[in-house]
Design an enzyme around this catalytic site. Structure first.
Site, mmCIF file in Angstrom:
data_model
loop_
_atom_site.group_PDB
_atom_site.id
_atom_site.type_symbol
_atom_site.label_atom_id
_atom_site.label_comp_id
_atom_site.label_asym_id
_atom_site.label_seq_id
_atom_site.Cartn_x
_atom_site.Cartn_y
_atom_site.Cartn_z
ATOM 1 N N ASP A 28 63.947 80.695 -3.901
ATOM 2 C CA ASP A 28 64.363 80.710 -2.496
ATOM 3 C C ASP A 28 65.301 79.559 -2.145
ATOM 4 O O ASP A 28 66.005 79.610 -1.144
ATOM 5 C CB ASP A 28 63.146 80.640 -1.569
ATOM 6 C CG ASP A 28 62.355 81.942 -1.562
ATOM 7 O OD1 ASP A 28 62.774 82.895 -2.244
ATOM 8 O OD2 ASP A 28 61.326 82.006 -0.885
ATOM 9 N N ARG A 47 63.670 87.331 -10.548
ATOM 10 C CA ARG A 47 62.677 86.278 -10.773
ATOM 11 C C ARG A 47 62.446 85.935 -12.245
ATOM 12 O O ARG A 47 61.978 84.838 -12.551
ATOM 13 C CB ARG A 47 61.342 86.667 -10.134
ATOM 14 C CG ARG A 47 61.438 86.869 -8.636
ATOM 15 C CD ARG A 47 60.125 86.665 -7.934
ATOM 16 N NE ARG A 47 59.019 87.408 -8.506
ATOM 17 C CZ ARG A 47 57.756 87.304 -8.085
ATOM 18 N NH1 ARG A 47 57.463 86.491 -7.090
ATOM 19 N NH2 ARG A 47 56.804 88.023 -8.625
ATOM 20 N N ARG A 65 48.318 82.070 -7.706
ATOM 21 C CA ARG A 65 48.515 81.451 -6.386
ATOM 22 C C ARG A 65 47.246 80.805 -5.832
ATOM 23 O O ARG A 65 47.152 80.541 -4.635
ATOM 24 C CB ARG A 65 49.042 82.499 -5.403
ATOM 25 C CG ARG A 65 50.419 83.034 -5.785
ATOM 26 C CD ARG A 65 50.960 83.976 -4.734
ATOM 27 N NE ARG A 65 52.259 84.525 -5.091
ATOM 28 C CZ ARG A 65 53.437 83.930 -4.871
ATOM 29 N NH1 ARG A 65 53.464 82.736 -4.300
ATOM 30 N NH2 ARG A 65 54.564 84.516 -5.215
ATOM 31 N N ARG A 71 62.000 84.148 2.252
ATOM 32 C CA ARG A 71 61.220 84.340 3.471
ATOM 33 C C ARG A 71 61.527 83.283 4.524
ATOM 34 O O ARG A 71 61.776 83.591 5.682
ATOM 35 C CB ARG A 71 59.725 84.321 3.156
ATOM 36 C CG ARG A 71 58.903 84.290 4.440
ATOM 37 C CD ARG A 71 57.430 84.365 4.248
ATOM 38 N NE ARG A 71 56.763 84.175 5.537
ATOM 39 C CZ ARG A 71 55.472 84.310 5.725
ATOM 40 N NH1 ARG A 71 54.692 84.636 4.739
ATOM 41 N NH2 ARG A 71 54.943 84.106 6.920
ATOM 42 N N ASP A 113 54.409 74.775 -1.639
ATOM 43 C CA ASP A 113 52.952 74.831 -1.512
ATOM 44 C C ASP A 113 52.261 74.314 -2.772
ATOM 45 O O ASP A 113 51.279 73.574 -2.699
ATOM 46 C CB ASP A 113 52.489 76.264 -1.226
ATOM 47 C CG ASP A 113 52.736 76.674 0.226
ATOM 48 O OD1 ASP A 113 52.651 75.795 1.106
ATOM 49 O OD2 ASP A 113 53.014 77.852 0.475
ATOM 50 N N MET A 137 65.474 88.303 -1.282
ATOM 51 C CA MET A 137 64.368 87.363 -1.202
ATOM 52 C C MET A 137 64.774 86.098 -0.459
ATOM 53 O O MET A 137 65.925 85.682 -0.485
ATOM 54 C CB MET A 137 63.861 87.010 -2.605
ATOM 55 C CG MET A 137 62.735 87.903 -3.071
ATOM 56 S SD MET A 137 61.850 87.211 -4.475
ATOM 57 C CE MET A 137 60.464 88.344 -4.544
ATOM 58 N N GLY A 141 55.099 82.202 -7.545
ATOM 59 C CA GLY A 141 55.958 83.260 -8.067
ATOM 60 C C GLY A 141 56.864 82.786 -9.187
ATOM 61 O O GLY A 141 57.199 81.607 -9.292
ATOM 62 N N TYR A 153 79.332 105.164 2.502
ATOM 63 C CA TYR A 153 77.975 104.661 2.713
ATOM 64 C C TYR A 153 77.977 103.204 3.177
ATOM 65 O O TYR A 153 78.783 102.389 2.705
ATOM 66 C CB TYR A 153 77.142 104.749 1.430
ATOM 67 C CG TYR A 153 76.961 106.142 0.899
ATOM 68 C CD1 TYR A 153 76.296 107.111 1.664
ATOM 69 C CD2 TYR A 153 77.468 106.510 -0.346
ATOM 70 C CE1 TYR A 153 76.132 108.406 1.177
ATOM 71 C CE2 TYR A 153 77.312 107.796 -0.835
ATOM 72 C CZ TYR A 153 76.647 108.740 -0.074
ATOM 73 O OH TYR A 153 76.493 110.021 -0.540
ATOM 74 N N LYS A 209 60.205 74.189 -8.291
ATOM 75 C CA LYS A 209 60.517 75.575 -8.636
ATOM 76 C C LYS A 209 60.516 76.438 -7.390
ATOM 77 O O LYS A 209 59.594 76.351 -6.584
ATOM 78 C CB LYS A 209 59.471 76.118 -9.621
ATOM 79 C CG LYS A 209 59.586 77.607 -9.908
ATOM 80 C CD LYS A 209 58.336 78.433 -9.643
ATOM 81 C CE LYS A 209 57.717 78.275 -8.326
ATOM 82 N NZ LYS A 209 56.782 79.370 -7.942
ATOM 83 N N THR A 210 61.532 77.237 -7.187
ATOM 84 C CA THR A 210 61.519 78.363 -6.249
ATOM 85 C C THR A 210 62.913 78.948 -6.183
ATOM 86 O O THR A 210 63.884 78.226 -5.964
ATOM 87 C CB THR A 210 61.057 78.000 -4.822
ATOM 88 O OG1 THR A 210 61.255 79.128 -3.969
ATOM 89 C CG2 THR A 210 61.796 76.826 -4.241
ATOM 90 N N GLU A 222 65.140 88.131 3.635
ATOM 91 C CA GLU A 222 63.792 88.706 3.664
ATOM 92 C C GLU A 222 63.009 88.305 4.914
ATOM 93 O O GLU A 222 62.289 89.113 5.501
ATOM 94 C CB GLU A 222 63.045 88.237 2.412
ATOM 95 C CG GLU A 222 61.610 88.647 2.301
ATOM 96 C CD GLU A 222 60.941 88.021 1.094
ATOM 97 O OE1 GLU A 222 59.934 88.580 0.629
ATOM 98 O OE2 GLU A 222 61.410 86.958 0.616
#
Length: 579
Positions: free
Chosen positions: A205, A428, A145, A252, A176, A250, A81, A243, A202-203, A311
């Protein structure tokens, strides 16, 4: 092509480099640590990576580097990603190899790792790279990917590298993708090839980090982008005062993004997946907690608020984690049987017969639309696509039901109206912050030096990131050092271990210290848009997470000043004969 004024301004920004990379390249020496070992499963990994396991950590220092001027042919891959700053990694790599030898060439593989397998690439030249400097996105060559794991894919990659006469391949990706880089380096050595492989962390997350990788690139920009949006919603919530906003973010496998955004914006609630797992909190307990905060704020006539949700939360809730694990294993061996079912009711009945009693009951409690999301197409690893599960809507449904019960019992007297949001793609491909622009450029330049110095199976590393860029430390970390064995597709495979939120770490403790206050008292902070020019505290500050983990620049400066003052005082005493 028409471009914006900001885009033109960013093209002209000159990224900062560590001092060691700003001087004459041939004076960059190498310091190596002793042998390293993986974070787990040492014996298994030693066998799988016979050529690259146990290599030393590398740090650049003053010295000599006769290989720095050699002519190179290098390929680069964007994998996984998008994350802000990827273009600057390529720019730093490009500028490095051209500074080393103007005759060197850089090739970009198109569409991610599949470009290497298929031999699809372009040569990156001045005009192309100059149109992407300091910009977001991965559109210069695209990403993908694809995993290079079958014998055919490995053979095709070897053939491409040989045909192109590549000295090295740089893989820009997450855990990964860099596991893939480690395997590719090993395969090349087994094939008696001289092609080196270097990874870049890189990420957005934030879960690819350790003592040698202080942060993954893109995390800074993404969290600042999300925090701007959260701050805007907080201002709106405090204006309308009617509200509750449930915001999924993001992340996971780890809650780094949610935690960082909470530290920046101070919402009423921020769920931390790792805490949920540690406390073994059920969905019911999470619902009860949220409702208790909503009820407490209602007592103060504040029927509004903001809730941040990671996420991947559902994977950390005990009954949901077990359900997902069983679904993953079940689909790995009985996918054909399941795919033959044509209705959701038939699927539900089939699952009731094939899941454990506890997981079958957990699945039955889910609203139908949410339950269907657990059964969507699997990700590339054969797992449930957690990002597609609308956890924010699930929680709204559970909270709404609970509050109605509380209202009937007289324990809740407020009004509950909600909105749901999911901030993911918005962060992103943003224009990288100055921090990410500098960091990514330095990572790319560092990758070049590692290549020129003959290393393979390494991850580009730039550290001391809360200090000014000129004081950053550059070098490389063996990819195997960060690996362990995990269950994938029903079998154990080598992977880089994800870094989860440390519940004993300073960022989480800073959040915990303020959580009870933020729950009831409206304490919102509005970060605003990312700034690219102005005082350092406005445009060059790293994330709260990094400053808490490594010490803020101001704290470091104060400590250094105190030390200097102490040394001067000591020197004065010594000169005067005092002890």
């Amino acid at each position: 092509m028409k471009i914006s004024a900001l885009q033109q301004n960013r093209y002209e920004y000159k990224p900062k480099l560590p001092k060691i990379l700003s001087e004459k390249l041939e004076t960059i020496g190498i310091v190596q640590s002793g042998a390293t070992k993986s974070v787990g499963d040492q014996e298994e990994l030693k066998k799988l990576f016979a050529n690259t396991y146990g290599k030393p950590v590398v740090t650049f220092t003053k010295g000599k580097n006769p290989g720095i001027k050699k002519q190179l042919r290098v390929g680069v891959i964007l994998s996984g990603g998008q994350a802000p700053g990827g273009h600057n990694v390529i720019a730093g790599l490009y500028d490095g190899i051209k500074k080393g030898n103007p005759a060197s060439k850089l090739f970009g593989f198109l569409g991610g790792p599949s470009g290497l397998i298929e031999g699809s690439y372009i040569e990156i030249k001045d005009k192309l790279i100059d149109g992407y400097r300091n910009t977001g996105g991965f559109d210069i060559i695209g990403s993908g990917r694809t995993k290079i794991e079958t014998d055919e894919q490995i053979a095709a990659s070897i053939n491409t590298a040989k045909k192109m006469k590549l000295d090295a391949i740089v893989i820009i990706g997450g855990d990964d993708s860099n596991t893939n880089a480690a395997l590719l380096a090993e395969h090349f050595l087994n094939a008696k090839m001289s092609t080196q492989v270097i990874g870049v962390p890189k990420t957005i997350d934030g879960d690819l980090k350790n003592s040698m990788i202080e942060t993954s690139f893109g995390f800074d920009t993404a969290t600042k982008t999300y925090s701007e949006l959260i701050g805007n919603i907080e201002r709106d919530a405090n204006s309308a005062k009617k509200y509750w906003h449930f915001i999924k973010l993001m992340g996971r496998s780890a809650s780094h993004i949610a935690l960082e955004c909470a530290l920046q914006t101070q919402p009423n609630i921020c769920l931390i997946s790792e805490e949920v797992e540690e406390k073994k909190m059920t969905l019911r307990q999470i619902t009860d907690y949220i409702c208790s905060v909503i009820a407490a704020r209602a007592e103060n006539k504040e029927n509004f608020g903001v809730i941040l949700i990671p996420e991947g939360l559902v994977e950390f809730v005990p009954e949901m984690k077990t359900l997902i694990a069983e679904l993953n294993d079940l689909m790995a061996v009985k996918a054909a049987d399941f795919n033959a079912l044509t209705s959701f009711e038939a699927q539900r009945q089939w699952l009731a017969q094939n899941l454990s009693k506890a997981s079958s009951e957990a699945f039955a409690t889910l609203p139908e639309e949410i339950a269907k999301q657990f059964l969507m197409d699997r990700d590339p690893h054969g797992n449930v696509q957690v990002s597609r599960i609308e956890t924010e809507k699930l929680l709204i449904s559970l909270v709404d039901s609970k509050l109605k019960s509380m209202a009937k019992a007289g324990t809740y007297k407020g009004k509950f109206s909600s909105y749901n949001h999911f901030f993911g793609y918005e962060g992103r491909c943003a224009f990288p912050s100055n921090f990410d622009a500098d960091y990514c450029y330095s990572l790319g330049f560092t990758a070049f030096v590692l290549i020129a110095s003959g290393f393979t199976g390494y991850l580009s590393s730039v550290r001391n990131l809360t200090s000014p860029a000129k004081e950053w430390t550059a070098g490389g970390v063996p990819l195997t050092m960060m690996m362990n064995m995990e269950q994938r597709h029903g079998s154990k495979k080598p992977v880089i271990k994800k870094a989860l939120v440390d519940l004993n770490g300073k960022p989480y403790k800073a959040f915990l210290k303020n959580r009870e206050t933020w729950e009831v008292k409206t304490s919102y902070v509005f970060p605003g848009a990312i700034q690219y020019a102005g005082p350092d505290e406005v445009c060059n500050q790293p994330t709260q997470t990094l400053m808490l983990e490594k010490g803020s620049p101001s704290a470091k400066s104060a400590k250094a000043a105190s030390k200097a003052k102490s040394q001067a005082k000591g020197a004065g005493k010594k000169a005067s004969g005092k002890k």
